[in-house]
Enzyme design. Structure first.
Site: not given
Ligand SMILES: *Cc1c(COP(=O)(O)O)cnc(C)c1O
Length: 407
Positions: A76-77, A156, A184, A204, A206, A245, A331
């Site tokens: 998602a980044t 998040n 989220q 995303s 994960h 790819t 941090c």
């Molecule tokens: C985790 C998160 C992202 C980033 O997703 P990644 O797949 O880890 O790069 C972006 N937006 C929100 C709200 C998230 O919680």
């Protein structure tokens, strides 16, 4: 059942892979190893078919019209970067103004900062004290130069769910594109790109019990057709939107994770809400001066973000080392910064530093919640017993009114 340690309650940061997802992925590491872009043989066709099925499943999860609207990315980044930068570049002739909020993920905020350096102007709308953005504030921020509004479905940190449907009505009426970082909220709260007039959406894998390093950007293909300038040059994969790819095993896993959410998401949300309320009630029953951060109902079912006044979140986390949670302190290289999300909701630095985020997920149990509830309650009491500020508070002294003198 016996408890296993450490206990994971940080499901906003990432989620464990569901075993059913792993099982779906495995054949695509071995026998079905083809490149989905290989058009000349069965290995490629097999991979391409799996990817196209995955597109359809992910489209179904968000009620997109077609799998063709799903662009696979590395997460998602990247999806957030592609949405903001890709739209800003394509529509620069139309305008250069973007509207977002102060509580977005860094992937959105830092993309906005980059775009500001390149000549865009960005309006950062603050959330209210309850962590909810007022659609009227979004409406007021729009100008005739606005090309895009970017707002998250659910936050998040504090889990607050934003009124996307109301904002979608406003953007559609004004002819402004709407991007939603849905990472989220997906599968936990209703999200329908067609009903809500969403034009782009970041996902995303994960965060939904799929693998890390794979995500998607939904890009609407009709009414209106959304255009992007690709930010990665190469073979022109993903209809020219994102070269590279495809990570076939991970895409298959992403789809399996989506399929599970389609089938089980609503029931799971109810279960998580129950566990969250159980933990929150425990804190309310046993402790004074515990403040819930974010709206009490309009929040993710598995999110409990609380400030334990007079207790440092970092100190509390050290005291509960076999429980994985997050604090409201980030941090940075040299110091402990209070969360910008909590600060922009009006929390003072102390209360931001006193916050802990419990992120409950699919594999948490009632036993775990009860264990964590007891452990945290005990440690908070102990830490407060050692705190001179807590003692003064108990004696009725208003700490905020004290003039501290340096010696
Ligand atoms: C985790 C998160 C992202 C980033 O997703 P990644 O797949 O880890 O790069 C972006 N937006 C929100 C709200 C998230 O919680």
């Amino acid at each position: 059942m016996t408890l296993k340690f450490p206990i994971y309650m940080d499901n906003h940061a990432t989620t464990p892979l569901d075993p059913r997802v792993l099982e779906a992925m495995l054949p695509y590491f071995s026998e079905h190893f083809g490149n989905a872009a290989s058009r000349t043989h069965a290995f490629g066709w097999r991979a391409e078919a799996a990817v196209d099925d995955a597109r359809d499943t992910i489209a179904q999860l968000i009620n997109a019209e077609s799998g063709k609207e799903i662009v696979f990315t590395s997460g998602a980044t990247e999806s957030d970067n592609l949405a903001l930068k890709g739209v800003a570049e394509y529509y620069q002739g139309k305008g250069n103004h973007i509207v977002t909020t102060t509580i977005e993920h860094k992937a959105v905020l830092d993309s906005c900062k980059r775009l500001e350096k390149q000549g865009c102007t960005v309006t950062y709308v603050p959330a209210g004290k309850d962590g909810i953005v007022d659609p009227d504030d979004i409406k007021k921020a729009l100008t005739d130069k606005t090309i895009l509004v970017s707002i998250m479905l659910a936050n998040n940190e504090v889990g607050t769910i934003q009124p996307i449907d109301e904002i979608g009505k406003i953007t559609r009426e004004k002819g402004v594109l709407l991007h939603v970082d849905a990472v989220q909220g997906i599968g936990k709260t209703p999200f329908d790109v067609r009903a809500m007039n969403v034009d782009l959406a970041s996902l995303s894998a994960h965060k939904i019990y799929g693998p890390k390093g794979v995500g998607a950007l939904y890009v609407r293909r009709s009414k209106p057709r959304v255009r992007l300038v690709a930010q990665m040059d190469g073979g022109g994969h993903e209809r020219g939107n994102r070269s590279g790819t495809l990570n076939v095993p991970s895409i298959v896993g992403f789809a399996k994770a989506s399929e599970i959410l389609i089938q089980e998401g609503a029931a799971e949300a109810e279960k998580l809400r129950g566990l969250r309320e159980r933990l929150w009630k425990k804190f309310q029953r046993e402790l004074d001066q515990v403040i819930l951060n974010g709206h009490p109902e309009q929040r993710l079912p598995g999110n409990l973000n609380v400030s334990f006044a007079f207790v440092e979140g970092e100190g509390l986390m050290m005291a509960i080392k076999d429980v994985a949670v997050s604090s409201g302190s980030a941090c940075t290289s040299s110091s402990l910064e209070p969360s910008y999300v909590l600060r922009s909701m009006g929390l003072d630095e102390d209360m931001a530093h006193s916050s802990i985020r419990f992120g409950l997920g699919r594999f948490n149990t009632e036993e775990e919640v009860d264990y964590v509830g007891d452990l945290v309650t005990g440690k908070v009491k102990k830490l407060r017993d050692m705190s001179p500020l807590w003692e003064m508070h108990q004696q009725g002294i208003d700490i905020k009114s004290i003039q501290w003198v340096a010696h």
